[in-house]
Structures are given as structure tokens and as C-alpha cells.
Design an enzyme around this catalytic site. Structure first.
Site, short mmCIF file in Angstrom:
data_model
loop_
_atom_site.label_atom_id
_atom_site.label_comp_id
_atom_site.label_asym_id
_atom_site.label_seq_id
_atom_site.Cartn_x
_atom_site.Cartn_y
_atom_site.Cartn_z
N GLY A 262 -72.03 55.81 -31.63
CA GLY A 262 -70.81 55.14 -31.18
C GLY A 262 -69.64 55.41 -32.11
O GLY A 262 -68.54 55.72 -31.66
N ALA B 110 -59.05 67.50 -20.18
CA ALA B 110 -59.42 66.55 -19.13
C ALA B 110 -58.29 66.31 -18.14
O ALA B 110 -58.53 65.86 -17.02
CB ALA B 110 -59.83 65.22 -19.77
N ARG C 237 -73.78 44.34 -32.19
CA ARG C 237 -74.50 43.11 -32.51
C ARG C 237 -73.88 42.38 -33.69
O ARG C 237 -73.88 41.16 -33.75
CB ARG C 237 -75.97 43.43 -32.80
CG ARG C 237 -76.79 43.71 -31.55
CD ARG C 237 -78.23 43.99 -31.88
NE ARG C 237 -78.38 45.24 -32.61
CZ ARG C 237 -79.55 45.77 -32.95
NH1 ARG C 237 -80.67 45.15 -32.63
NH2 ARG C 237 -79.61 46.91 -33.61
N GLY D 239 -79.19 66.43 -28.61
CA GLY D 239 -77.95 66.14 -29.33
C GLY D 239 -76.76 66.96 -28.87
O GLY D 239 -76.31 66.87 -27.74
N ILE E 226 -76.47 70.18 -28.36
CA ILE E 226 -76.70 71.39 -27.57
C ILE E 226 -76.41 71.07 -26.10
O ILE E 226 -77.04 70.17 -25.54
CB ILE E 226 -78.14 71.89 -27.71
CG1 ILE E 226 -78.51 72.09 -29.18
CG2 ILE E 226 -78.35 73.18 -26.92
CD1 ILE E 226 -79.98 72.42 -29.41
N LYS F 246 -87.48 63.65 -23.30
CA LYS F 246 -86.51 64.73 -23.10
C LYS F 246 -87.03 65.80 -22.16
O LYS F 246 -86.28 66.33 -21.32
CB LYS F 246 -86.15 65.34 -24.46
CG LYS F 246 -85.46 64.35 -25.40
CD LYS F 246 -85.38 64.88 -26.82
CE LYS F 246 -84.77 63.84 -27.76
NZ LYS F 246 -84.81 64.28 -29.18
#
Length: 438
Positions: free
Chosen positions: A16, A34, A46, A135, A137, A206
Site C-alpha cells: 500500500g 491513463a 488497522r 510481483g 513481472i 499463483k
């Protein structure tokens, strides 16, 4: 230019924080690509008192993730908290609210992706999940879009950095598994409970996703064979080198006339193959397409910036597609939802492979002959064999061999008979061999 798209971030941990950093650092470049700016306006964590690796000025922070999901200003929800219980509820709520979703959660997609994608299709929203596999790739996009003109024959990947780090250290420095695992935990490569990594479960999640995209099948984690690396020893690594191989934990998905193979396990691979040189915590995936042949995708499989790279790429994709009719968007699993196949998943007993077998035998005449006779009776031919003389004070000798390709149930039958021999001590070690020559 249109107003920026507002993102609600669930989770302010490593990924994050990395996502916020990349969006802020590359804001101008991202907007150019974009067509609109992309900004995080809301985020949940949290503990809001913890120090962060990112600047959260101007972001509405909360400890209540559903406040983010239900906020009418949030257009895209990025789920980066992990786990499958709360994350599933949050993602389904976001979809119900008509919001697009980006997630890095491989377990969530592998276990509940079929339900999540069906809900998203019904609401006409997108769920993007590039960061869930390998990750940084862009392997999801490569298979789903770049190789869309190919029939995928098979794929094989080093898709868990922790296991790859451990096996690399065992080979390069002759260290024991337990010793390297402890170091991986100290370095932060392995969790305090490393089960998901070292037992192949993370790689299985995965592989489930990669196979669905490659072959147009539903997500079926429960049918993936998983075997970890906890039983790999320095001796196995040494014998692999001697035979011209290296040991890697691979996730393998293969199309055969009988069905599809889905398996994660330690694997001998030829030392000269490019993927054999992928060491440390790095990831790599080899994909074989009928038109393109073998292609290799290599890079960092985890970490703040590499994973954030994939998350931001998904955000850009969603923004580009905001004005596209749902039926014209790239399908979640590459194939149209009504065109997924029910090709059977093969049990491991029916899979054909080459095998490495290692056993301890009493140093006496006739034991090796008995072993080779059993293999012959089970229609298993031997590619290579070695038997080394033991030290003077040891009465057992290792017998190590490579078979030719054979169906696994025949190997298992032979192993059961070999282990019953009077001259064999302990269990027979079995490791599959992948040649990458199809």
C-alpha cells in the site's frame, strides 16, 4: 483533461505504501498514459499511529475499511490487506457498490475468483489482479493479451521468492535447509510461519491463476498438487549438479491429450536452461506457445516498488477502460466467461515425467541388481545411475539414478517394492525432472 480518478486503498503496509509512492512520484507520467490523473483519496489501516513509508497528506484515513468501500467518492478500490475472509467481504461489497477493484491478493483470487468475477460481470465492473502473481513481472498481461494468438502448451515458473532464496543458498554455499530458512526469516524473506512458502501453497495459488488464464479453465486450487522443499537436502542439491541439473521449486501447468497438469514441487531442471540461473528471491516464468515458442519473463516477485508497479498498472488499465462497454473489455480470465472449458485436471498418478531417485542401500553384493530388476519389471528404464563407495566405517551406500520418462503411478509402485527390500534402508527420495524440450 478529465478530473483525476479517486482510489480508495485498503491497507497501508509495504505494498500500500509503495503504491502511494509510485502514484505520487510518477503522477505526471501516469496521467499521460491513463488520460486522467489517478490519486488516492481514502485509505484504511488497522493502526493509524504506525510510521509509514509514504506521505498520506490529503488522504482521508480510517481504521474502518468498509468506510472506504462505501464512500461514494471512491471510484476504484485497491485491496492490499491480504487474507481471504475480510478481503473477500470487502471486495464483494465494493463490486456490489458498482466500484472497480484492483487486488494483489493471490489467495483471494485462487480460492474465490470464480465467485468474484461472476459478481463483477453482473455489475459491469472490472477486477484487476496483475500484482497477485510474480510481483512486478507483468505475466498476467503477457499471457492474457500479449500471447492471445497462441495456444499455450505449458508454463513453468519460479513463483515463490522465499523458496528460491533457500534453494539458491543451499546450492551456492552448501548450507542446510533449516539454516537458510532461519536466515530468510531474519532477512524478512520468510514469515515467522513460513508454511505457505516452503510447502508450495503460495506457489499453488499463483499457478491456479496462471493456468486459468493460459487454458481458459475455471480457477481450481483444490486440484493443484503441492509439494514443498522441506525434504530437500544438501545431498540432493549436490547430486543435481553432478547430473547437470539444478533444483528449483516450480509451478507447472501443462496441456496434455488426457487433461491438464497442475502441480507445484521441487524439480530438477537442466543447468543450461535460462530459468536455472534465476537465483535469490527473484521470480521467472517460462511460457510455451504454439506460435511464439518459449518465452521467459523475469523480475522481482515481491517488494514495495515492484508489486506497486503492478498495482498501478492495473489502476491505469481500469481508468483506460472506464468508458468501455463491459462486454468489450478484456475478460478477467482471458477467455469469455461463457467459453471457459471443463477440461479435466489430471491426478499426479497419471502424469508422465522423468524422475530422480535416491536411496540408501547396504554395501553388499546384489542390492543394486535387485533395484534395477524392480525398475525393469515396472517398465522403468534408467537414464543414468551412480553408486559411490562408502567410507570405511559406514555400511550403507547411496544409490542415485535418473529414469527415462514414465507415468508416476509406475514409479510409485516401484518405490514401494524397493523400500520393501532387505538391503534398502529408509525411504526412497523422489524428485521430478523437467526438460523444457517440448
Amino acid at each position: 483533461m478529465l478530473n483525476p480518478v479517486k482510489v480508495g486503498l485498503l491497507g497501508l503496509g509495504t505494498v500500500g505504501g509503495g503504491t502511494i509512492n509510485v502514484l505520487q512520484r510518477n503522477a505526471q507520467e501516469i496521467a499521460r498514459r491513463a488520460g486522467r490523473g489517478i490519486i488516492v483519496t481514502h485509505a484504511s489501516a488497522r493502526d493509524l499511529t504506525k510510521p509509514r513509508l509514504c506521505h498520506t497528506d490529503g488522504i482521508t484515513l480510517t481504521t474502518q475499511p468498509f468506510d472506504v468501500v462505501n464512500d461514494p467518492d471512491v471510484e476504484i478500490v485497491a485491496e492490499l490487506i491480504g487474507g481471504t475472509t475480510l478481503a473477500k467481504d470487502l471486495v464483494l461489497q465494493a463490486i456490489s457498490n458498482g466500484k472497480h477493484v484492483v487486488t494483489a491478493n493471490k489467495a483471494l483470487i485462487a480460492l474465490y475468483g470464480n465467485e468474484i468475477f461472476a459478481a463483477a460481470q453482473q455489475k459491469g465492473v472490472m477486477v484487476a489482479f496483475e500484482a497477485a502473481v510474480a510481483g512486478g513481472i507483468p505475466i498476467i498481461k503477457a499471457i492474457r493479451e500479449g500471447l492471445t494468438g497462441n495456444q499455450i502448451a505449458w508454463l513453468a515458473g519460479i513463483i515463490n521468492g522465499t523458496s528460491n532464496f533457500i534453494l539458491s543458498e543451499m546450492r551456492e554455499k552448501g548450507r542446510d535447509f533449516a539454516d537458510v530458512l532461519s536466515e530468510a526469516q531474519r532477512l524478512g524473506y520468510a514469515e515467522a510461519d513460513p508454511t505457505f512458502d516452503i510447502e508450495g501453497i503460495d506457489a499453488g495459488h499463483k499457478l491456479t491463476i496462471l493456468a486459468a488464464i493460459a487454458f481458459g479453465i475455471p480457477l481450481q486450487f483444490d486440484k493443484v498438487y503441492t509439494e514443498g522443499i522441506t525434504q530437500i537436502t544438501r545431498e540432493d542439491v549436490s547430486y543435481a549438479e553432478e547430473f547437470g541439473y539444478r533444483i528449483k521449486l516450480l509451478g507447472i501447468a501443462k496441456r496434455t491429450p488426457q487433461g491438464i497438469e497442475l502441480r507445484v514441487h521441487p524439480t530438477f531442471i537442466p543447468a543450461q536452461h535460462l530459468i536455472a540461473s534465476v537465483n535469490g528471491v527473484m521470480n521467472a516464468v517460462v511460457v510455451r506457445g504454439d506460435a511464439v515458442g518459449q518465452t521467459l519473463y523475469y523480475g522481482a516477485g515481491a517488494g514495495a516498488d515492484p508489486t506497486a508497479s503492478a498495482v498501478v498498472a492495473d489502476l491505469v488499465d481500469v481508468v483506460r477502460m472506464l468508458t468501455t462497454d463491459p462486454e468489450n473489455r478484456v475478460p478477467h480470465l482471458a477467455f469469455q466467461a461463457n467459453a471457459l472449458s471443463n477440461v479435466p485436471i489430471l491426478p499426479t498418478s497419471e502424469i508422465e515425467s522423468v524422475y530422480y531417485l535416491r536411496m540408501n542401500a547396504l554395501d553388499r553384493l546384489g542390492v543394486l541388481a535387485q533395484v534395477t530388476r524392480i525398475l525393469s519389471d515396472c517398465n522403468i528404464s534408467i537414464e543414468a545411475i551412480t553408486q559411490k563407495a562408502p567410507p570405511d566405517d559406514v555400511d550403507q551406500v547411496p544409490i542415485v539414478l535418473l529414469t527415462h520418462a514414465v507415468v508416476e503411478k509406475q514409479v510409485n509402485q516401484a518405490i514401494a517394492q524397493i523400500e520393501a527390500l532387505d538391503g534398502i534402508r529408509g525411504q526412497v527420495k523422489k524428485i521430478r525432472v523437467e526438460m523444457f524440450n517440448q
